[in-house]
Design an enzyme around this catalytic site. Structure first.
Site, PDB file in Angstrom:
ATOM      1  N   GLY A  43      46.750  27.651 -13.307  1.00  0.00           N
ATOM      2  CA  GLY A  43      45.573  27.926 -14.108  1.00  0.00           C
ATOM      3  C   GLY A  43      45.751  29.181 -14.932  1.00  0.00           C
ATOM      4  O   GLY A  43      45.401  29.239 -16.107  1.00  0.00           O
ATOM      5  N   MET A  72      48.021  33.415 -14.764  1.00  0.00           N
ATOM      6  CA  MET A  72      48.972  34.294 -14.089  1.00  0.00           C
ATOM      7  C   MET A  72      48.666  35.741 -14.445  1.00  0.00           C
ATOM      8  O   MET A  72      48.504  36.090 -15.606  1.00  0.00           O
ATOM      9  CB  MET A  72      50.399  33.924 -14.502  1.00  0.00           C
ATOM     10  CG  MET A  72      51.458  34.860 -13.962  1.00  0.00           C
ATOM     11  SD  MET A  72      51.495  34.867 -12.140  1.00  0.00           S
ATOM     12  CE  MET A  72      52.140  36.515 -11.829  1.00  0.00           C
ATOM     13  N   HIS A  79      39.326  36.454 -11.471  1.00  0.00           N
ATOM     14  CA  HIS A  79      40.409  36.366 -10.483  1.00  0.00           C
ATOM     15  C   HIS A  79      41.626  37.161 -10.955  1.00  0.00           C
ATOM     16  O   HIS A  79      42.182  37.986 -10.222  1.00  0.00           O
ATOM     17  CB  HIS A  79      40.754  34.890 -10.283  1.00  0.00           C
ATOM     18  CG  HIS A  79      41.892  34.618  -9.352  1.00  0.00           C
ATOM     19  ND1 HIS A  79      41.731  33.945  -8.157  1.00  0.00           N
ATOM     20  CD2 HIS A  79      43.214  34.892  -9.426  1.00  0.00           C
ATOM     21  CE1 HIS A  79      42.899  33.830  -7.553  1.00  0.00           C
ATOM     22  NE2 HIS A  79      43.825  34.395  -8.308  1.00  0.00           N
ATOM     23  N   GLU A  80      42.038  36.912 -12.208  1.00  0.00           N
ATOM     24  CA  GLU A  80      43.251  37.560 -12.704  1.00  0.00           C
ATOM     25  C   GLU A  80      43.053  39.057 -12.933  1.00  0.00           C
ATOM     26  O   GLU A  80      43.986  39.849 -12.722  1.00  0.00           O
ATOM     27  CB  GLU A  80      43.722  36.880 -13.997  1.00  0.00           C
ATOM     28  CG  GLU A  80      43.943  35.381 -13.899  1.00  0.00           C
ATOM     29  CD  GLU A  80      44.846  34.958 -12.745  1.00  0.00           C
ATOM     30  OE1 GLU A  80      45.740  35.749 -12.367  1.00  0.00           O
ATOM     31  OE2 GLU A  80      44.658  33.849 -12.209  1.00  0.00           O
TER      32      GLU A  80
END
Length: 861
Positions: free
Chosen positions: A277, A279, A312-313
């Site tokens: 999804g 990185m 999230h990242e």
């Protein structure tokens, strides 16, 4: 004495194989020259190393790279390598020197060449189309162990170093990397050279660079950090939503962690071909384009995903990048934490979305389902070699990991946040293990966090807590045991005892208790027999509750009145369903409970109801009562559909927007006449005017007409997919092609999935069909295995394709055929997943055989 005999140049360190520790990196000076016409690159690098023990050899990682020369020099001497030896099984290169290298600092200089591959890892090419013309950009994906495909390096998380990156590219291209550019120089030969600022000390898997015809929009955080969103020029899709989210989420994390963002910029880049999804490369985050760019075709659900993934990242920029796991066995520490933080920041930015309910519905239920298998693994799992790493990027590391983090946050509150600050400050630019995090939270909370949570991280599985009322007022006996998908498996002597922190809620207020042994009793204040009580209130504990019929009966009125919060209405359903699946309770009790939810309004609760009823229906696909069961489900959902209608209403809740699509889609799949008629009418309008079909009802219309249509409808969808350049629209169209109602059309969808017209990172979307058509998928998979395997055997999404090829129930003979096939045709990247699939199929089949008569009797009743 060696326990294993599986290594030649790597060395054993505790439970893993690593590079020899006699030489370690300090700094990389890396210069790459990619050629996007020939799909090659040239490289020059100097690695400043510290020789810690005298040696004549240096071993580092390298794979799919040709090294033309290697030399080493110190302040007093220099020499070229005597030999350069590649050992592919360990993905290493060994440089041998004539004269021994004494202890001290050296510069290892290498010249090499490589390919811009099409494997979606290492330094690879990514294709996109603009006005019918194929174009390419070069990008990187190094996690877990693919930096070694771009430049020879010490490719392990603990081998941190600083990086000076230089890229020489075509004059018409833009180059970006982890840091801001220091200079851009024209070479007067059709190329230009970018020199980037030196990175902080960091792990190789976080290095990144991208080259192509790029454009961006830009903004700044409150503290002046530059934030950009990049995409390839000519690619349709807007970046504004992602930029706004990226800036606001960055500000949130700086405040939440109370630790400054360590870099001066953070870029977010949409990459057309991308296996995962996103990185978290430090300062240069890459995304699959559909999870970053938006348009008027983007659904609310996709926007929620975009916010969560960006969150999230960004959380990784601190938790993973600033402080990094020591080894891949600690992967959950990175991914579980970032997953939880992605939801936390989304909830902060968009509180009306109530995303933690979706977290429970998808992440928690997914983790609890997978973790109940014998083929599960602890979230902290030994990883011996590079070959084993890809298998732990799964729902245990991400989903269970995030649930454990949520459980700790729920119990320790503000001490949890302060503990994170302590952890990030103490261990900045270093590597850690799980116990370091618990020590920091213990430091700020005064509690022994490691003892509390250890059984949840060191062992696979989780407990089910049985709660039974005694004759004494307010007294309950609590008993725990390991929850297993197959309830007939006996308890084992080595099953752990978990520390279960349980929040109770009654009509008179809350109560907390920690179950630290096999069985204990607890007295809940002000509770009277017949009152309702909800254990695991808020659903933050990572365990299941076994309710007695009396406890469930007492909860029904507060379910029907919606007085019980949605989190807990969902949690009760989930616990009862999975206890039914493992044979602890009859299916009739679950069906009775589901039909008491007739007043339910929340999208995520209904998502779970639809999912579980569909699972039961799919297992019963070959039974005579299937039609009667589907009619009962239709009657349950129909009032919802009538309340919501087909059109999105101004000012409605996000829950209603999501719920409309889910309910109408499933009714369409069931063949509801009114839904089918309305969908066909809107589809005809859509063929004339695409803008007539809003994004948030598009899926329900398209899936209905394809499911209840013929080849004409399927082909119309395919044609529109091929004609569209809108990323969000293409993804939505692709996902419904496989919903066609015949073997021939399912086969057509499969053939389309592996054609040049579908990106390999999206092929799996066309394999998701019902049990009725699984034999078609399995036949296609086995007959075309050689070519499919050649294309996907290094793609992490291959496991999904295999799972979608397997029916959810099988005879013993069918199971044996599947097992035999994979013995003869092993798929290393999906080995653990295949074992889990087969275990689930066995359990499903056993469950179906046990509930078949009971369900038939319930339907008749």
């Amino acid at each position: 004495m060696c326990k294993y005999n599986d290594h030649k140049y790597l060395v054993e360190k505790v439970d893993r194989l690593v590079l020899p520790e006699n030489v370690v990196p300090i700094k990389y000076d890396l210069h790459l020259k990619p050629n996007l016409k020939e799909f090659t690159f040239k490289g020059e690098e100097t690695i400043t190393v510290q020789v810690k023990q005298p040696t004549k050899t240096i071993t580092i990682h390298s794979i799919e790279i040709e090294i033309q020369s290697a030399s080493i020099k110190s302040s007093s001497s220099s020499q070229s390598s005597k030999s350069i030896t590649f050992y592919e099984p360990e993905e290493v290169v060994i440089f041998e020197f004539e004269n021994e290298l004494s202890v001290g600092e050296y510069c290892l200089t290498l010249e090499f060449t490589g390919l811009l591959n099409d494997k979606l890892k290492g330094f690879y090419r990514s294709k996109y189309t603009v006005k019918g013309e194929d174009r390419y950009l070069a990008t990187t994906q190094f996690e877990a162990t693919d930096a070694r495909r771009s430049f020879p390096c010490f490719d392990e998380p603990a081998h941190k170093a600083v990086f000076n990156i230089t890229l020489t590219v075509s004059e018409c291209h833009t180059a970006i990397s982890n840091m801001e550019e220091k200079s851009i120089t024209s070479n007067n030969d059709g190329t230009k050279t970018y020199i980037f600022e030196q990175t902080p000390i960091m792990s190789t898997y976080l290095v990144a660079y991208i080259v192509g015809d790029l454009e961006y929009i830009e903004g700044k955080t409150k503290g002046g950090i530059r934030v950009r969103v990049y995409k390839a020029k000519g690619v349709e899709g807007e970046s504004d939503f992602a930029l706004d989210t990226g800036i606001r989420a960055m500000d949130y994390f700086i405040d939440y962690f109370n630790v400054p963002y360590p870099l001066t910029k953070c870029d977010h880049v949409a990459v057309p071909d991308f296996a995962a999804g996103a990185m978290e490369n430090w300062g240069l985050i890459t995304y699959r384009d559909v999870i970053l760019l938006t348009s008027d075709k983007t659904t609310l659900a996709t926007k929620q995903d975009i916010v969560g993934v960006i969150g999230h990242e960004l959380a990784h920029q601190w938790f993973g990048n600033l402080v990094t796991m020591e080894w891949w066995s600690q992967l959950w520490l990175n991914e579980g934490f970032a997953t939880f933080m992605g939801y936390l920041v989304t909830d902060y930015l968009y509180p009306k979305w109530n995303v933690f309910l979706e977290f429970s519905q998808s992440y928690r239920n997914s983790a609890l389902s997978l973790d109940a298998l014998e083929n599960s693994h602890a979230i902290e799992v030994p990883v011996r070699s590079s070959a084993e790493i890809s298998e732990i990027f799964d729902d245990i590391s991400y989903n269970k990991g995030s649930c454990v983090i949520q459980m700790v946050e729920s119990r320790f509150g503000e001490s949890f946040r302060k503990g994170l600050h302590h952890y990030l400050t103490k261990h900045s630019y270093k590597n850690t293990i799980t116990e370091d995090l618990w020590a920091s939270i213990s430091h700020t909370s005064g509690a022994d966090v490691d003892s509390f949570v250890r059984s949840f991280t060191k062992y696979p599985g989780y407990p089910v807590v049985s709660i039974k009322e005694t004759e004494n007022q307010g007294e309950f006996v609590l008993t725990q045991k390991k929850f297993r998908s197959d309830g007939q498996v006996q308890e084992k002597s080595d099953d752990p005892i978990w520390n279960c922190f349980i929040k109770f809620q009654t009509k008179n207020g809350p109560f907390e208790f920690t179950l630290t042994k096999k069985s204990d009793s607890v007295t809940i204040p002000n509770y009277k027999k017949g009152d309702w009580v909800k254990p695991n209130y808020g659903q933050c504990g990572y365990y299941r509750i076994a309710y007695t019929p009396e406890l469930i009966k007492a909860l029904v009125p507060v379910i029907e009145s919606l007085e019980l919060p949605a989190q807990d209405r969902l949690g009760l359903l989930s616990d009862c369903y999975y206890l039914c699946k493992n044979g602890s309770t009859p299916i009739s009790s679950y069906m009775d409970l589901v039909f008491s939810y007739h007043n339910e309004t929340d999208s995520d609760v209904w998502s779970f109801i639809i999912k579980t009823l569909d699972e039961i229906s799919e297992l019963s696909f070959d039974q005579t009562y299937k039609t009667d069961l589907e009619e009962m489900i239709r009657k349950l959902l129909k009032p919802l559909s009538q309340r919501l209608g087909f059109e999105v209403k101004s000012g409605e809740s996000s829950s209603d927007t999501l719920l409309r699509n889910k309910v109408n889609s499933y009714l369409g799949i069931l063949g509801d006449k009114e839904i089918v008629a309305e969908a066909r009418k809107r589809f005809e309008q859509f063929k004339v005017d695409q803008s007539s079909l809003p994004s948030d009802i598009r899926s329900s219309v398209l899936v209905t007409v394809v499911k209840n249509g013929s080849e004409a409808e399927q082909q119309e969808i395919i044609n529109r997919y091929l004609a569209s350049n809108d990323i969000a629209e293409k993804s939505g169209l692709l996902s419904v092609v496989c919903k066609s109602p015949s073997n021939a059309l399912v086969l057509k969808a499969l053939e389309f999935s592996v054609s040049k017209d579908v990106r390999t990172c999206e092929s799996y979307m066309l394999w998701r069909v019902g049990n009725e058509f699984k034999p078609v998928v399995w036949k296609y998979f086995t007959e075309n295995f050689k070519s499919i395997n050649e294309t996907f055997n290094q793609n992490v999404l291959f496991a999904y394709m295999i799972s979608f090829a397997l029916s959810s129930k099988m005879t013993d003979q069918q199971l044996q055929q599947v097992e035999d096939f994979f013995k003869q045709n092993p798929v290393a990247i999906a080995d653990r997943s295949i074992k889990q699939d087969l275990e689930q199929i066995r359990n499903n089949t056993k469950w179906f055989n046990s509930f078949n008569k009971d369900l038939l009797n319930w339907i008749k009743k």
